[in-house]
Scaffold this motif. Sequence first.
Motif, PDB file in Angstrom:
ATOM      1  N   ARG A  79       0.756  -0.838  -0.291  1.00 11.50           N
ATOM      2  CA  ARG A  79       0.513  -0.089   0.307  1.00 11.50           C
ATOM      3  C   ARG A  79       0.624   1.340   0.342  1.00 11.50           C
ATOM      4  O   ARG A  79       1.861   0.749   0.178  1.00 11.50           O
ATOM      5  N   ARG A  80       0.738   2.248  -0.647  1.00  8.06           N
ATOM      6  CA  ARG A  80       1.058   3.735  -0.051  1.00  8.06           C
ATOM      7  C   ARG A  80       1.178   4.194   1.140  1.00  8.06           C
ATOM      8  O   ARG A  80       2.307   5.222   1.012  1.00  8.06           O
TER       9      ARG A  80
ATOM     10  N   ASP B  80      -4.303   3.314   4.554  1.00  8.57           N
ATOM     11  CA  ASP B  80      -5.455   2.866   3.422  1.00  8.57           C
ATOM     12  C   ASP B  80      -4.867   1.048   3.731  1.00  8.57           C
ATOM     13  O   ASP B  80      -4.492   0.463   4.449  1.00  8.57           O
ATOM     14  N   ASP B  81      -6.170   0.712   3.828  1.00  8.56           N
ATOM     15  CA  ASP B  81      -6.476  -0.197   3.627  1.00  8.56           C
ATOM     16  C   ASP B  81      -5.996  -1.083   1.919  1.00  8.56           C
ATOM     17  O   ASP B  81      -5.634  -0.680   1.438  1.00  8.56           O
ATOM     18  N   TYR B  82      -5.253  -2.500   2.321  1.00  5.28           N
ATOM     19  CA  TYR B  82      -4.701  -2.843   1.560  1.00  5.28           C
ATOM     20  C   TYR B  82      -5.400  -3.538   0.393  1.00  5.28           C
ATOM     21  O   TYR B  82      -6.438  -3.797   0.425  1.00  5.28           O
ATOM     22  N   GLY B  83      -5.172  -3.029  -0.845  1.00  7.94           N
ATOM     23  CA  GLY B  83      -5.709  -3.346  -2.191  1.00  7.94           C
ATOM     24  C   GLY B  83      -5.009  -4.765  -2.539  1.00  7.94           C
ATOM     25  O   GLY B  83      -4.628  -5.613  -1.652  1.00  7.94           O
ATOM     26  N   VAL B  84      -5.376  -5.415  -3.622  1.00  9.26           N
ATOM     27  CA  VAL B  84      -4.257  -5.814  -5.047  1.00  9.26           C
ATOM     28  C   VAL B  84      -3.381  -6.130  -5.535  1.00  9.26           C
ATOM     29  O   VAL B  84      -2.622  -5.072  -5.838  1.00  9.26           O
TER      30      VAL B  84
ATOM     31  N   CYS C 284      12.073   4.513   9.592  1.00 13.61           N
ATOM     32  CA  CYS C 284      11.396   3.855   8.759  1.00 13.61           C
ATOM     33  C   CYS C 284      10.237   2.348   8.728  1.00 13.61           C
ATOM     34  O   CYS C 284      11.278   1.119   8.785  1.00 13.61           O
ATOM     35  N   ILE C 285       9.396   2.882   8.493  1.00 15.03           N
ATOM     36  CA  ILE C 285       9.049   1.092   7.599  1.00 15.03           C
ATOM     37  C   ILE C 285       7.810   1.127   6.903  1.00 15.03           C
ATOM     38  O   ILE C 285       7.501   1.822   6.235  1.00 15.03           O
ATOM     39  N   ILE C 286       9.107  -0.421   5.590  1.00 16.35           N
ATOM     40  CA  ILE C 286       8.272  -0.478   4.620  1.00 16.35           C
ATOM     41  C   ILE C 286       6.502  -0.734   4.528  1.00 16.35           C
ATOM     42  O   ILE C 286       6.432  -1.623   5.221  1.00 16.35           O
ATOM     43  N   GLU C 287       5.400   0.124   4.477  1.00 13.95           N
ATOM     44  CA  GLU C 287       4.181   0.026   3.355  1.00 13.95           C
ATOM     45  C   GLU C 287       4.450  -0.311   2.278  1.00 13.95           C
ATOM     46  O   GLU C 287       3.784  -1.353   1.616  1.00 13.95           O
ATOM     47  N   GLY C 288       4.535  -0.490   1.101  1.00 15.29           N
ATOM     48  CA  GLY C 288       4.328  -1.143  -0.080  1.00 15.29           C
ATOM     49  C   GLY C 288       5.564  -0.989  -0.982  1.00 15.29           C
ATOM     50  O   GLY C 288       6.789   0.019  -0.988  1.00 15.29           O
ATOM     51  N   VAL C 289       5.252  -0.999  -2.278  1.00  9.52           N
ATOM     52  CA  VAL C 289       7.089  -0.792  -3.612  1.00  9.52           C
ATOM     53  C   VAL C 289       5.898  -1.248  -4.445  1.00  9.52           C
ATOM     54  O   VAL C 289       5.328  -1.490  -4.556  1.00  9.52           O
TER      55      VAL C 289
ATOM     56  N   ILE D  36      13.269   0.892  -7.787  1.00 13.42           N
ATOM     57  CA  ILE D  36      12.441   0.906  -6.813  1.00 13.42           C
ATOM     58  C   ILE D  36      12.178   1.659  -6.432  1.00 13.42           C
ATOM     59  O   ILE D  36      13.147   2.529  -5.733  1.00 13.42           O
ATOM     60  N   LEU D  37      10.783   2.238  -5.741  1.00 11.45           N
ATOM     61  CA  LEU D  37      10.707   2.414  -5.177  1.00 11.45           C
ATOM     62  C   LEU D  37       9.121   2.530  -4.176  1.00 11.45           C
ATOM     63  O   LEU D  37       8.631   1.662  -3.460  1.00 11.45           O
ATOM     64  N   PHE D  38      10.256   2.575  -2.642  1.00 12.57           N
ATOM     65  CA  PHE D  38       9.325   2.021  -1.241  1.00 12.57           C
ATOM     66  C   PHE D  38       8.795   3.743  -0.710  1.00 12.57           C
ATOM     67  O   PHE D  38       9.146   3.965  -0.922  1.00 12.57           O
ATOM     68  N   TYR D  39       7.454   3.115  -0.763  1.00 13.02           N
ATOM     69  CA  TYR D  39       6.497   3.504  -0.013  1.00 13.02           C
ATOM     70  C   TYR D  39       6.477   2.849   1.875  1.00 13.02           C
ATOM     71  O   TYR D  39       6.514   1.820   1.933  1.00 13.02           O
ATOM     72  N   VAL D  40       6.678   4.556   2.515  1.00 13.20           N
ATOM     73  CA  VAL D  40       7.448   4.151   3.682  1.00 13.20           C
ATOM     74  C   VAL D  40       6.417   5.293   4.387  1.00 13.20           C
ATOM     75  O   VAL D  40       6.219   6.170   4.278  1.00 13.20           O
TER      76      VAL D  40
END
Length: 379
Positions: free
Chosen positions: A31-32, A36-40, A333-338, A349-353
Motif C-alpha cells: 500500500r502507499r 490505507d486498506d490493502y488493495g491487490v 521508517c517501516i516499508i508499507e509498499g513497493v 525500486i520505490l519504497f512507500y514508507v
Amino acid sequence: MPSWDWRVSFATSTTYTTLPSVQQISIFNGRRRQIDDYGVDSLTVESLFPSNWSVTPKLGDKILAWVYTTAYPLYPTYNYWKMFQGRITDVSIRYGMVPNEDVVTITAEGLQADLGRAQINNYLVSTANIGLQVLDIAASLGISIGPTSTMSTGVAQTYTGNLKGFVDTAVRTEQGRLRSDKTAPTELTMGNLTFAGRGALTTGAAVTPEWSDGTLSSDTNYKYSEVKLKSTSEDYYNSVTVQPLGFSPQTSTSGATPVYSYLADSYDFSTSQALSLAQYLRFKYDTTNSTPRELGFTISQQSSSDAVFFLNIVSAFLGLEINIVLRGVRYYCIIEGVNIQATPDDTRILFYVSSNETNDYLILDNAVYGKLDNNRLGF
C-alpha cells in the motif's frame, strides 16, 4: 551491483514455464499509505516472440516474477528470489508485420484478489484472537491467511459479506499488516497470505538496512536517488472515532480546530478496547511534521557485496524496519509498499514508507521503538 536477472514463470498446475525475452516488468505490492486498506498486488509483463512459445500463458494461470542468481557461494540453493506471486488476468498479443515484431503483454493480480471474490454467508465467528478469527473464516473457503503473532481479541459475530471486507476490518482493528509471503528462494512455488501483528519486522541481521547520503556514518550505506518527505492533510487527524461492531462509537479528540476527523470500523471486543484504539490512532496521526513517505533507488547504485541481503530486503519488504539518512538526519521508517520497474538494463525500486512518528509501538527490546519517549501507551 549488476542488473538483476529477472524471470517470469507461469503454471497451470505445478510445472512452471519461464517466459523468454522479457523486456519490461512492472510490480506494485502493498500500500502507499499506512492508513490505507490493502488493495491487490499487481504485475504487468512485456515479452517478445510469442510464435516461438511451446507453452502459452492463459487467464487464471499462476504466475511468479522473480530474480535468478547462482553467484553467491554462501547461498548455493538460493536461486529463486520471488518478487510477485498471483494469477494471470489478461494476455494481450500485438502482432507486427513479421514475428520478430510481436509483443505480448501479460497482467496479473496478487493473492489478495482471492479475498475479494470470496463471499461469506452466516459464518459464526467466536470471540477469539483476531488473527485466529481471520485464519478460521478464510480456511472455511479454502484460503490460507496465517497469523504470525498473538493479537488483540475480536468480537463474536455472525458474518455475511465479502471476505476481503472482513479481513480489512480485522487488519484495521489490530493495526497489523497483510503480507503476501513468498516461499523460500530455494524453490519455484507459490506462497500464501499472512496476517502480521502491529510493529516492525526485522531482517534478522545484526544491523538495520539503511539508505544514506553519506552525511552520517552508516553500517550498510545503501544509495538512493530520491527521498520524499510530506506534511499533508491526507494523513493528519486530530479527531478519531472508532465504531466497534455491536458497541457505541468511541472518540478521541485533541480539541484543536479546524477538525480533521477519521472514522474507522473495528471488531474490538469492548468499548474500552475501542477507545484505546481511537486514542492510539489519534496520537499516531495527530502530527503536522514532515516525515518520509517515499524512498527511490536503483539496483545499479548498490554494491555487489550486498546482493543477497538486498534481494532478501526487497522480496520480503512489507513491514520491514529501515533507516534513511538525509542531510545529517536519521529517519526510522517501516516499508508499507513497493513499486518496481525493471528492464534488462536496470531495476528501479520505490519504497512507500511510514515514519516512526506514526509507528509508536511498545517494543521493549528495541533501541528506537522501545524507548518510552518515542512511544505512547494508548494501545
